[in-house]
Design a protein around this motif. Structure first.
Motif, short mmCIF file in Angstrom:
data_model
loop_
_atom_site.label_atom_id
_atom_site.label_comp_id
_atom_site.label_asym_id
_atom_site.label_seq_id
_atom_site.Cartn_x
_atom_site.Cartn_y
_atom_site.Cartn_z
N UNK A 1 60.88 13.06 38.12
CA UNK A 1 60.40 13.42 36.79
C UNK A 1 60.67 12.28 35.81
N UNK A 2 59.67 11.89 35.05
CA UNK A 2 59.80 10.80 34.11
C UNK A 2 59.43 9.46 34.68
N UNK A 3 59.21 9.40 36.00
CA UNK A 3 58.82 8.14 36.65
C UNK A 3 57.32 8.16 36.93
N UNK B 1 66.86 16.15 42.61
CA UNK B 1 66.50 16.05 41.20
C UNK B 1 65.10 16.58 40.98
N UNK B 2 64.79 16.92 39.73
CA UNK B 2 63.45 17.40 39.41
C UNK B 2 62.41 16.33 39.78
N UNK B 3 61.26 16.80 40.28
CA UNK B 3 60.22 15.83 40.58
C UNK B 3 59.05 16.41 41.33
N UNK B 4 58.18 15.52 41.76
CA UNK B 4 56.89 15.87 42.34
C UNK B 4 56.84 15.45 43.82
N UNK B 5 56.35 16.36 44.66
CA UNK B 5 56.22 16.10 46.10
C UNK B 5 54.75 16.09 46.49
N UNK B 6 54.40 15.17 47.40
CA UNK B 6 53.03 15.13 47.90
C UNK B 6 53.00 14.56 49.32
N UNK B 7 51.89 14.83 50.02
CA UNK B 7 51.60 14.24 51.33
C UNK B 7 50.54 13.17 51.15
N UNK B 8 50.65 12.08 51.94
CA UNK B 8 49.66 11.00 51.87
C UNK B 8 49.30 10.54 53.29
N UNK B 9 48.00 10.63 53.60
CA UNK B 9 47.47 10.20 54.90
C UNK B 9 46.68 8.91 54.70
N UNK C 1 43.47 10.48 52.61
CA UNK C 1 43.61 11.64 51.73
C UNK C 1 45.02 11.73 51.20
N UNK C 2 45.15 12.19 49.96
CA UNK C 2 46.44 12.43 49.34
C UNK C 2 46.38 13.74 48.57
N UNK C 3 47.41 14.56 48.69
CA UNK C 3 47.40 15.84 48.00
C UNK C 3 47.68 15.65 46.51
N UNK C 4 47.39 16.69 45.75
CA UNK C 4 47.91 16.76 44.40
C UNK C 4 49.42 16.97 44.51
N UNK C 5 50.13 16.77 43.42
CA UNK C 5 51.59 16.87 43.46
C UNK C 5 52.07 18.30 43.22
N UNK C 6 53.15 18.67 43.90
CA UNK C 6 53.78 19.96 43.70
C UNK C 6 55.13 19.73 43.02
N UNK C 7 55.26 20.20 41.79
CA UNK C 7 56.49 19.97 41.01
C UNK C 7 57.56 20.99 41.39
N UNK C 8 58.78 20.49 41.56
CA UNK C 8 59.92 21.36 41.89
C UNK C 8 61.02 21.14 40.86
N UNK C 9 61.47 22.26 40.29
CA UNK C 9 62.56 22.25 39.32
C UNK C 9 63.88 22.42 40.09
N UNK C 10 64.76 21.41 39.98
CA UNK C 10 66.05 21.45 40.65
C UNK C 10 67.12 21.82 39.63
N UNK C 11 67.86 22.88 39.90
CA UNK C 11 68.86 23.37 38.93
C UNK C 11 70.27 23.27 39.47
#
Length: 253
Positions: free
Chosen positions: A199-201, A226-234, A243-253
């Motif tokens: 997140x923020x990068x 840490x908070x951030x975005x996950x994706x797959x990239x082929x 192909x690359x997916x859209x990002x899935x954001x995960x909140x880490x607490x």
């Protein structure tokens, strides 16, 4: 062996679906450059037609005859695509009227042109150009373009939110167009990168590479930091578009 010439009225269509033939040349006509789809690959899905251009730059001391010849794209004996506009819209170059660039509009129909999945790969452009004085040049492989099966991907990172240091499971799938069933099917045994952006990068980094399983399925576990975005990239293969997916954001607490 000579090129096959299909004459339609005043038009001559150079079609070479049976394999490489001999180039032909008479006089001072020159094919200088051929550009397909602005230099990009062509990716085809299962339903949507792909429109693109084929541009031929050629010269002759008498000028290029616009309404005589038409190019084609071909692959072995299984594929042939001809232009939507047979006259080509040939435009003389400013300051060099003996050189023209002819632009042909073309369309790939995924349910017509790639007859089966084996037609994915390298397609060739057969081009024939004539001068106003009757000189001509024809090339059966004047340029090439990669025609690839369109790929799709999905991603899901869970649970959301997740406690710091706990396990995060990232799943997804890789599928690609099947030009025989007109559906998307899983692409198995393919390396796919799992990437993360904090997140923020603005930059993604590759965390690991995972191989697709049955039906193109993807699954792996990582530690939540840490908070951030996950994706797959082929990346791609010779037959399949990247192909690359859209990002899935995960909140880490």
């Amino acid at each position: 062996m000579q090129s096959w010439l299909l004459v339609v009225g005043a038009l001559s269509v150079l079609a070479v679906p049976g394999g490489a033939q001999a180039d032909e040349h008479e006089g001072d006509t020159q094919i200088l450059k051929v550009v397909i789809n602005k230099g990009h690959d062509i990716a085809l899905g299962t339903t949507e037609a792909k429109k693109f251009t084929l541009q031929v730059t050629a010269s002759d001391d008498s000028g290029i005859k616009e309404d005589f010849t038409v190019p084609s794209l071909w692959k072995d004996s299984k594929g042939l695509v001809i232009p939507d506009n047979p006259t080509g819209n040939c435009v003389p170059h400013a300051g060099a009227p003996t050189t023209s660039t002819c632009t042909y509009r073309m369309t790939f129909h995924p349910r017509i042109d790639p007859q089966d999945n084996t037609t994915a790969g390298t397609w060739k452009a057969a081009v024939s150009i004539s001068g106003n004085d009757g000189d001509y040049m024809s090339k059966d492989a004047a340029a090439t373009v990669q025609v690839r099966r369109y790929a799709k991907m999905t991603v899901n990172a869970a649970p959301e939110p997740v406690k710091k240091g706990k396990t995060l499971t990232v799943t997804g799938s890789l599928t690609r167009a099947n030009w025989e069933t007109y559906k998307y099917a899983g692409y198995t045994g393919q390396p796919v990168k799992l990437q993360f952006r904090k997140k923020g990068s603005s930059a993604y980094t590759t965390v690991k590479t995972v191989t697709t399983g049955s039906l193109g399925a993807l699954k792996t576990n990582v530690k939540a930091a840490t908070d951030g975005y996950w994706r797959w990239s082929f990346a791609d293969t010779s037959t399949t578009h990247p192909a690359t997916t859209t990002a899935d954001y995960v909140d880490v607490r």
